[in-house]
Design a protein around this motif. Structure first.
Motif: not given
Length: 226
Positions: A188-195, A156-159, A202-209
């Motif tokens: 997950x890519x640790x640099x992409x985690x927002x919260x 999964x990438x941004x686009x 949270x990565x973008x609009x996605x929620x990862x368990x």
């Protein structure tokens, strides 16, 4: 690859040295039966791979791990099965071999070490995956996360998203340090985690368990990257 063998049993050192001699990818081997001497060797000369006994008479293999470069692949070799779960706290551990050891199992561990070593020799973090009937180069810095879906993995990438036939456990050993498994189905890519919160990322609009078993190592790696 330059190899260091650390084991207080001289017969085990001889066996491991013999195994190493059968592998073309290992160019030199140094052996020691002393944990303290291994520290001096590690500090004086870098090694690509360390075959490390956990139970040493002077210090533990865990003590040696703490001063080992994160770029050095480590294969733990021991009869102490209790250390196996804790070994996941150390990024440089690529495999865990329980005595007695045979060559086929040793060679499998070496291949993991070789993959680990290759990651740090490559300045551009990339991976080739199969997409349909062709191999596609993926820039790993652009990947948000990998998700296991039965026998497939979603990249999964941004686009965009690519589905490839592969097992998550086989992918995991090929990834650089800024990736971390957070659930049996997600890396997950640790640099992409927002919260992070409520047992999820949270990565973008996605929620990862986020599984409790991966929570500690996740926070450790985030602190290291920061």
């Amino acid at each position: 690859m330059k190899c260091l063998i650390v084991d207080d049993d001289p017969l085990m050192c001889d066996l491991l040295e013999h195994f190493c001699s059968k592998i073309d990818g290992i160019t030199s081997v140094v052996t020691t039966i002393s944990g303290f001497e291994s520290i001096n060797l590690i500090n004086s000369s870098p090694f690509d791979i360390i075959l490390l006994d956990y139970n040493l008479p002077d210090i533990t293999g865990e003590d040696i791990l703490k001063i080992t470069s994160p770029n050095t692949a480590v294969i733990m070799i021991t009869s102490n099965k209790n250390f196996a779960p804790k070994s996941y706290d150390y990024d440089q551990i690529v495999d865990f071999l329980v005595k007695p050891i045979n060559f086929p199992r040793f060679f499998k561990a070496f291949q993991k070490a070789q993959t680990f070593h290759s990651k740090y020799q490559n300045n551009e973090p990339r991976l080739f995956i199969k997409d349909g009937n062709k191999l596609v180069k993926i820039n790993l810095e652009e990947v948000c996360y990998f998700k296991s879906e039965a026998n497939y993995i979603s990249v999964v990438m941004a686009k965009k998203k690519i589905l490839t036939l592969m097992a998550l456990k086989d992918l995991e050993v090929k990834l650089p340090n800024f990736f971390q498994r957070v659930h049996r189905s997600y890396i997950v890519n640790l640099n992409k985690i927002s919260a992070i919160g409520n047992n999820a990322l949270e990565i973008g609009k996605d929620h990862i368990p986020l599984s409790q078993s991966y929570e500690k190592i996740l926070y450790q790696k985030i602190n290291l990257l920061n």
